[in-house]
Design a protein around this motif. Structure first.
Motif, PDB file in Angstrom:
ATOM      1  N   CYS A 179      10.458 -58.534  -1.134  1.00 25.64           N
ATOM      2  CA  CYS A 179       9.702 -59.763  -1.368  1.00 25.64           C
ATOM      3  C   CYS A 179       8.322 -59.516  -1.991  1.00 25.64           C
ATOM      4  CB  CYS A 179       9.524 -60.514  -0.057  1.00 25.64           C
ATOM      5  SG  CYS A 179       8.758 -59.500   1.228  1.00 25.64           S
ATOM      6  N   LEU A 180       7.867 -58.249  -1.995  1.00 29.10           N
ATOM      7  CA  LEU A 180       6.561 -57.929  -2.598  1.00 29.10           C
ATOM      8  C   LEU A 180       6.662 -56.578  -3.297  1.00 29.10           C
ATOM      9  CD1 LEU A 180       3.473 -58.317  -2.993  1.00 29.10           C
ATOM     10  CD2 LEU A 180       3.139 -57.259  -0.751  1.00 29.10           C
ATOM     11  N   PHE A 181       6.133 -56.520  -4.513  1.00 29.58           N
ATOM     12  CA  PHE A 181       6.176 -55.312  -5.346  1.00 29.58           C
ATOM     13  C   PHE A 181       4.782 -55.112  -5.927  1.00 29.58           C
ATOM     14  CE2 PHE A 181       7.952 -53.878  -9.769  1.00 29.58           C
ATOM     15  CZ  PHE A 181       7.548 -52.567  -9.553  1.00 29.58           C
ATOM     16  N   VAL A 182       4.106 -54.052  -5.482  1.00 33.41           N
ATOM     17  CA  VAL A 182       2.774 -53.726  -6.004  1.00 33.41           C
ATOM     18  C   VAL A 182       2.858 -52.333  -6.617  1.00 33.41           C
ATOM     19  CG1 VAL A 182       0.331 -53.363  -5.454  1.00 33.41           C
ATOM     20  CG2 VAL A 182       1.621 -55.160  -4.283  1.00 33.41           C
ATOM     21  N   PHE A 183       2.414 -52.214  -7.846  1.00 33.27           N
ATOM     22  CA  PHE A 183       2.634 -51.009  -8.652  1.00 33.27           C
ATOM     23  C   PHE A 183       1.308 -50.619  -9.308  1.00 33.27           C
ATOM     24  CE2 PHE A 183       5.750 -49.481 -12.257  1.00 33.27           C
ATOM     25  CZ  PHE A 183       5.245 -48.194 -12.146  1.00 33.27           C
ATOM     26  N   THR A 184       0.740 -49.486  -8.869  1.00 32.65           N
ATOM     27  CA  THR A 184      -0.515 -49.021  -9.468  1.00 32.65           C
ATOM     28  C   THR A 184      -0.291 -47.692 -10.170  1.00 32.65           C
ATOM     29  OG1 THR A 184      -1.095 -47.994  -7.360  1.00 32.65           O
ATOM     30  CG2 THR A 184      -2.046 -50.155  -7.796  1.00 32.65           C
TER      31      THR A 184
ATOM     32  N   ASP B  57      -4.931 -45.233  -3.188  1.00 38.46           N
ATOM     33  CA  ASP B  57      -5.984 -46.056  -2.578  1.00 38.46           C
ATOM     34  C   ASP B  57      -6.000 -47.470  -3.146  1.00 38.46           C
ATOM     35  OD1 ASP B  57      -6.584 -43.808  -1.163  1.00 38.46           O
ATOM     36  OD2 ASP B  57      -8.450 -43.346  -2.223  1.00 38.46           O
ATOM     37  N   ALA B  58      -5.846 -47.578  -4.452  1.00 33.85           N
ATOM     38  CA  ALA B  58      -5.876 -48.894  -5.092  1.00 33.85           C
ATOM     39  C   ALA B  58      -4.688 -49.734  -4.629  1.00 33.85           C
ATOM     40  CB  ALA B  58      -5.853 -48.737  -6.617  1.00 33.85           C
ATOM     41  N   CYS B  59      -3.539 -49.087  -4.472  1.00 37.16           N
ATOM     42  CA  CYS B  59      -2.336 -49.809  -4.050  1.00 37.16           C
ATOM     43  C   CYS B  59      -2.520 -50.324  -2.622  1.00 37.16           C
ATOM     44  CB  CYS B  59      -1.124 -48.885  -4.141  1.00 37.16           C
ATOM     45  SG  CYS B  59       0.438 -49.737  -3.897  1.00 37.16           S
TER      46      CYS B  59
ATOM     47  N   CYS C 115      -3.129 -49.130 -15.023  1.00 32.77           N
ATOM     48  CA  CYS C 115      -2.590 -50.487 -14.947  1.00 32.77           C
ATOM     49  C   CYS C 115      -2.132 -50.814 -13.528  1.00 32.77           C
ATOM     50  CB  CYS C 115      -1.458 -50.725 -15.949  1.00 32.77           C
ATOM     51  SG  CYS C 115      -0.101 -49.569 -15.807  1.00 32.77           S
ATOM     52  N   MET C 116      -1.958 -52.107 -13.313  1.00 30.90           N
ATOM     53  CA  MET C 116      -1.490 -52.584 -12.013  1.00 30.90           C
ATOM     54  C   MET C 116      -0.584 -53.797 -12.233  1.00 30.90           C
ATOM     55  SD  MET C 116      -3.557 -53.714  -8.632  1.00 30.90           S
ATOM     56  CE  MET C 116      -4.389 -55.212  -9.052  1.00 30.90           C
ATOM     57  N   HIS C 117       0.498 -53.836 -11.496  1.00 31.75           N
ATOM     58  CA  HIS C 117       1.419 -54.975 -11.582  1.00 31.75           C
ATOM     59  C   HIS C 117       1.731 -55.468 -10.174  1.00 31.75           C
ATOM     60  CE1 HIS C 117       2.048 -53.897 -15.761  1.00 31.75           C
ATOM     61  NE2 HIS C 117       2.073 -52.654 -15.337  1.00 31.75           N
ATOM     62  N   VAL C 118       1.749 -56.787 -10.015  1.00 37.03           N
ATOM     63  CA  VAL C 118       2.026 -57.381  -8.707  1.00 37.03           C
ATOM     64  C   VAL C 118       3.056 -58.497  -8.876  1.00 37.03           C
ATOM     65  CG1 VAL C 118       1.059 -58.721  -6.787  1.00 37.03           C
ATOM     66  CG2 VAL C 118      -0.293 -56.875  -7.803  1.00 37.03           C
ATOM     67  N   TYR C 119       4.077 -58.462  -8.027  1.00 34.18           N
ATOM     68  CA  TYR C 119       5.078 -59.544  -8.009  1.00 34.18           C
ATOM     69  C   TYR C 119       5.351 -59.944  -6.566  1.00 34.18           C
ATOM     70  CZ  TYR C 119       5.822 -58.125 -12.798  1.00 34.18           C
ATOM     71  OH  TYR C 119       5.623 -57.812 -14.127  1.00 34.18           O
ATOM     72  N   HIS C 120       5.454 -61.237  -6.346  1.00 32.02           N
ATOM     73  CA  HIS C 120       5.754 -61.761  -5.014  1.00 32.02           C
ATOM     74  C   HIS C 120       6.863 -62.796  -5.133  1.00 32.02           C
ATOM     75  CE1 HIS C 120       5.355 -63.394  -1.035  1.00 32.02           C
ATOM     76  NE2 HIS C 120       4.363 -62.574  -0.746  1.00 32.02           N
TER      77      HIS C 120
ATOM     78  N   ASN D 154       1.954 -45.326  -7.912  1.00 32.58           N
ATOM     79  CA  ASN D 154       2.221 -45.599  -6.506  1.00 32.58           C
ATOM     80  C   ASN D 154       2.812 -46.994  -6.408  1.00 32.58           C
ATOM     81  OD1 ASN D 154       2.044 -44.551  -3.782  1.00 32.58           O
ATOM     82  ND2 ASN D 154       0.756 -46.317  -3.392  1.00 32.58           N
ATOM     83  N   ILE D 155       3.880 -47.099  -5.614  1.00 30.75           N
ATOM     84  CA  ILE D 155       4.598 -48.371  -5.490  1.00 30.75           C
ATOM     85  C   ILE D 155       4.679 -48.776  -4.035  1.00 30.75           C
ATOM     86  CG2 ILE D 155       6.915 -49.402  -5.661  1.00 30.75           C
ATOM     87  CD1 ILE D 155       7.255 -47.951  -8.303  1.00 30.75           C
ATOM     88  N   PHE D 156       4.304 -50.002  -3.749  1.00 29.26           N
ATOM     89  CA  PHE D 156       4.537 -50.554  -2.422  1.00 29.26           C
ATOM     90  C   PHE D 156       5.599 -51.642  -2.547  1.00 29.26           C
ATOM     91  CE2 PHE D 156       4.097 -53.826   0.756  1.00 29.26           C
ATOM     92  CZ  PHE D 156       4.088 -53.079   1.921  1.00 29.26           C
ATOM     93  N   LEU D 157       6.589 -51.581  -1.660  1.00 26.74           N
ATOM     94  CA  LEU D 157       7.618 -52.620  -1.621  1.00 26.74           C
ATOM     95  C   LEU D 157       7.630 -53.238  -0.232  1.00 26.74           C
ATOM     96  CD1 LEU D 157      10.512 -50.676  -3.393  1.00 26.74           C
ATOM     97  CD2 LEU D 157       8.986 -52.369  -4.412  1.00 26.74           C
ATOM     98  N   GLY D 158       7.467 -54.532  -0.174  1.00 22.15           N
ATOM     99  CA  GLY D 158       7.599 -55.237   1.090  1.00 22.15           C
ATOM    100  C   GLY D 158       9.030 -55.725   1.228  1.00 22.15           C
TER     101      GLY D 158
END
Lengths: 79, 144
Positions: free
Chosen positions: B97-102, B112-114, B81-86, B34-38
């Motif tokens: 501007c934000l990349f969260v990858f679970t 849910d974790a993302c 795994c989880m990766h976060v970049y801001h 699951n990927i969240f992109l801001g």
């Protein structure tokens, strides 16, 4: 004590504000905020102003010593 | 303690995100990403358009806070795994501007974790966005 301010708090306190004389004794976060609000009334008008001591959010009762690194954290807006 | 640096200078490029996905092809136990992109939104505030957001951070504290969030999320969810970049610095409207990858075995855990990670980042991470208007004025953003 050494104080670092960020975001709008840095703008209010000015770039040159890095040292704050809170007296010879340790002060609580609540006491420090009161002293800062006296010197910089605009800080009190922020929606929130958190204080971090040595990189951790600190509640009002936490005591600050001279060697601690204190940071003023205005409302965050990441993401 | 040396916490992982999550910050990248400027916008997060789609190519960086694609490469990050590609790197997981060897982790064959994963069944769901699951990927969240801001993305920086071109808000109109008091008649002025937001052209960009300039991000700054209290980096040593942000690294420690992010490590705490990561540990709490891994304790709660069975993630692979989880990766976060801001981003730091200027990011134009329309850029990421934000990349969260679970990643996990199954989708619900990854979703849910993302979501929880993104919410905690927006609430807790010492990062500030200065909204810069097309005319050059600015205002400090506040997360709600």
């Amino acid at each position: 004590m050494k104080i670092i301010a960020f975001g709008i708090a840095k703008e209010i306190t000015g770039d040159l504000f890095t040292e704050f004389d809170a007296g010879p004794d340790p002060v609580s976060v609540a006491e420090l905020k009161k002293l800062l609000f006296n010197q910089f009334p605009k800080l009190e008008k922020l929606a929130t102003l958190s204080v971090a001591v040595n990189n951790t959010y600190a509640g009002n009762d936490v005591m600050i010593r001279g060697e601690d690194e204190v940071a003023l954290i205005p409302p965050v807006s990441g993401g | 303690m040396s916490a992982k640096n999550i910050f990248l200078q400027g916008a997060i490029s789609p190519a960086f995100i694609a490469e990050s996905i590609q790197k997981h092809s060897t982790k064959t136990g994963i069944g769901a990403h699951n990927i969240f992109l801001g993305q920086v939104r071109k808000d109109v505030l008091a008649g002025q358009e937001v052209a960009a957001i300039e991000y700054s951070s209290y980096e040593p504290m942000a690294a420690i806070q992010m490590e705490e969030i990561r540990e709490a999320i891994f304790a709660k969810y069975a993630l692979t795994c989880m990766h976060v970049y801001h981003s730091l610095g200027v990011v134009q409207a329309g850029e990421i501007c934000l990349f969260v990858f679970t990643s996990s075995k199954h989708r619900k855990t990854a979703f849910d974790a993302c979501e929880e990670t993104v919410e905690r980042i927006k609430k807790e991470l010492p990062v500030w966005g200065k909204e810069i208007f097309a005319g050059g004025d600015y205002q400090w953003k506040e997360n709600t």
